[in-house]
Write a protein that holds these residues in place. Structure first.
Motif, PDB file in Angstrom:
ATOM      1  N   VAL A  98     -26.013 -45.297  -5.523  1.00 42.90           N
ATOM      2  CA  VAL A  98     -24.788 -45.997  -5.899  1.00 42.90           C
ATOM      3  C   VAL A  98     -23.815 -45.918  -4.737  1.00 42.90           C
ATOM      4  O   VAL A  98     -23.503 -44.829  -4.247  1.00 42.90           O
ATOM      5  N   SER A  99     -23.355 -47.078  -4.286  1.00 39.30           N
ATOM      6  CA  SER A  99     -22.394 -47.131  -3.192  1.00 39.30           C
ATOM      7  C   SER A  99     -21.475 -48.319  -3.404  1.00 39.30           C
ATOM      8  O   SER A  99     -21.931 -49.402  -3.812  1.00 39.30           O
ATOM      9  N   SER A 100     -20.194 -48.121  -3.129  1.00 41.37           N
ATOM     10  CA  SER A 100     -19.240 -49.220  -3.264  1.00 41.37           C
ATOM     11  C   SER A 100     -19.516 -50.319  -2.239  1.00 41.37           C
ATOM     12  O   SER A 100     -19.014 -51.439  -2.367  1.00 41.37           O
ATOM     13  N   GLN A 102     -22.481 -51.573  -1.746  1.00 37.82           N
ATOM     14  CA  GLN A 102     -23.627 -52.371  -2.167  1.00 37.82           C
ATOM     15  C   GLN A 102     -23.219 -53.826  -2.371  1.00 37.82           C
ATOM     16  O   GLN A 102     -22.164 -54.113  -2.937  1.00 37.82           O
ATOM     17  N   GLY A 117     -31.551 -53.731 -11.164  1.00 40.06           N
ATOM     18  CA  GLY A 117     -32.002 -52.380 -10.852  1.00 40.06           C
ATOM     19  C   GLY A 117     -33.475 -52.176 -11.158  1.00 40.06           C
ATOM     20  O   GLY A 117     -34.125 -51.298 -10.586  1.00 40.06           O
ATOM     21  N   ALA A 163     -18.104 -49.556 -10.674  1.00 42.78           N
ATOM     22  CA  ALA A 163     -18.801 -48.297 -10.396  1.00 42.78           C
ATOM     23  C   ALA A 163     -19.760 -47.951 -11.529  1.00 42.78           C
ATOM     24  O   ALA A 163     -20.906 -47.551 -11.296  1.00 42.78           O
ATOM     25  N   LEU A 166     -22.794 -50.196 -11.482  1.00 46.42           N
ATOM     26  CA  LEU A 166     -23.737 -49.822 -10.425  1.00 46.42           C
ATOM     27  C   LEU A 166     -24.529 -48.567 -10.809  1.00 46.42           C
ATOM     28  O   LEU A 166     -25.700 -48.435 -10.452  1.00 46.42           O
ATOM     29  N   ILE A 167     -23.896 -47.647 -11.531  1.00 51.05           N
ATOM     30  CA  ILE A 167     -24.622 -46.465 -12.000  1.00 51.05           C
ATOM     31  C   ILE A 167     -25.670 -46.883 -13.031  1.00 51.05           C
ATOM     32  O   ILE A 167     -26.825 -46.441 -12.987  1.00 51.05           O
ATOM     33  N   ARG A 169     -27.094 -49.742 -13.204  1.00 53.38           N
ATOM     34  CA  ARG A 169     -28.129 -50.429 -12.420  1.00 53.38           C
ATOM     35  C   ARG A 169     -29.086 -49.416 -11.799  1.00 53.38           C
ATOM     36  O   ARG A 169     -30.306 -49.589 -11.837  1.00 53.38           O
ATOM     37  N   ALA A 170     -28.527 -48.339 -11.224  1.00 48.91           N
ATOM     38  CA  ALA A 170     -29.352 -47.321 -10.571  1.00 48.91           C
ATOM     39  C   ALA A 170     -30.251 -46.604 -11.573  1.00 48.91           C
ATOM     40  O   ALA A 170     -31.335 -46.145 -11.217  1.00 48.91           O
ATOM     41  N   LEU A 180     -24.806 -40.727  -5.011  1.00 49.13           N
ATOM     42  CA  LEU A 180     -23.562 -41.484  -5.140  1.00 49.13           C
ATOM     43  C   LEU A 180     -22.725 -41.319  -3.881  1.00 49.13           C
ATOM     44  O   LEU A 180     -22.278 -40.217  -3.567  1.00 49.13           O
ATOM     45  N   PRO A 183     -18.340 -42.831  -4.817  1.00 47.57           N
ATOM     46  CA  PRO A 183     -18.214 -43.762  -5.953  1.00 47.57           C
ATOM     47  C   PRO A 183     -16.783 -43.947  -6.434  1.00 47.57           C
ATOM     48  O   PRO A 183     -16.494 -44.908  -7.152  1.00 47.57           O
TER      49      PRO A 183
END
Length: 277
Positions: A98-100, A102, A117, A163, A166-167, A169-170, A180, A183
């Protein structure tokens, strides 16, 4: 030709999921030493904070743990496989990142973002998503408490909502390791606290999941964080249980200025103390 083995998908509780031994990284273009002799082990169920000033090497350590690059020296093992002896793409399928930073299509709905994901792609591969996969995406939206975002375009979601999407999704790949990278970047106070609560619930509800969170601020650590790694100039300053690592002396050594650390009800606060003289 070196044979690549297939990664395992699950790790038993307490098993080593990341192991760096004497890991070093040197930038070939400038010969700059980025990491030097890093020894670090993460086990399943552990939750680590990765701390250090800008340029300390945090993101590079995370890239090694995420099987995104090889070390220049030393060894890196992830999910029981040594980098260089395993198909990196297959290995990454079992790691959540997870990265902002992405890249996510702004017009994609929350449900679509989570769906991608399952395939590890930016754009959705609709033919790959059967009814069970689509339902799992809805379940993760509910688990992360953002089910109301299922039909909302990603581009109009707040930073905190993004955020959590995205978590979710991961988590579609049911990873053994969740990484992370900052995040909490640019989140306001309510969004930050919501995300901290989310991370705490995630740790409680998934006892085998190991997480590593890169952050600049102790205030962003959830009470679930039990270990910390301090980096300075590409070297480990301290690593271990938070009570032993997040001390005034060790934080001062890591950041090069007086740091005072306070812990209250499982949460941390750090501030710069006065310089003597």
């Amino acid at each position: 030709m070196r044979q690549h083995t297939q990664p395992h998908t699950r790790q038993p509780a307490g098993r080593v999921v990341v192991a760096l031994a004497g890991a070093g990284v040197r930038r070939h273009t400038t010969d700059q030493l980025i990491l030097d002799g890093i020894d670090w082990t993460v086990r399943s169920g552990e939750h680590w904070a990765l701390l250090g000033a800008n340029g300390a090497g945090k993101t590079t350590v995370l890239r090694l743990a995420g099987a995104l690059m090889h070390p220049t020296t030393g060894t890196v093992e992830v999910l029981g496989h040594r980098l260089g002896r395993v198909d990196m793409r297959e290995l990454r399928a079992h790691i959540g990142l997870v990265s902002s930073a992405q890249k996510v299509p702004l017009d994609a709905t929350g449900h679509t973002v989570v769906l991608t994901g399952a395939t590890g792609t930016v754009q959705p591969l609709w033919k790959k998503y059967d009814a069970a996969v689509r339902e799992r995406a809805y379940e993760l939206l509910a688990e992360l408490e953002v089910k109301e975002l299922a039909d909302r375009p990603y581009g109009v979601c707040s930073g905190g909502q993004r955020a959590r999407l995205l978590i979710a999704r991961a988590l579609m790949a049911d990873p053994s390791l969740l990484l992370l990278d900052e995040p909490f970047n640019a989140l306001d106070l309510p969004s930050r606290e919501d995300l901290i609560d989310t991370m705490h619930r995630l740790a409680t509800g998934r006892p085998e999941l190991a997480t590593v969170t890169v952050t600049h601020h102790l205030e962003e650590l959830s009470p679930a964080i039990g270990h910390a790694l301090l980096l300075r100039d590409g070297r480990v300053r301290a690593a271990g249980p938070v009570a032993e690592v997040l001390t005034d002396a060790r934080m001062t050594s890591c950041f090069g200025r007086p740091i005072e650390v306070v812990r209250h009800e499982g949460r941390w606060l750090a501030r710069s103390g006065r310089r003597s003289g």
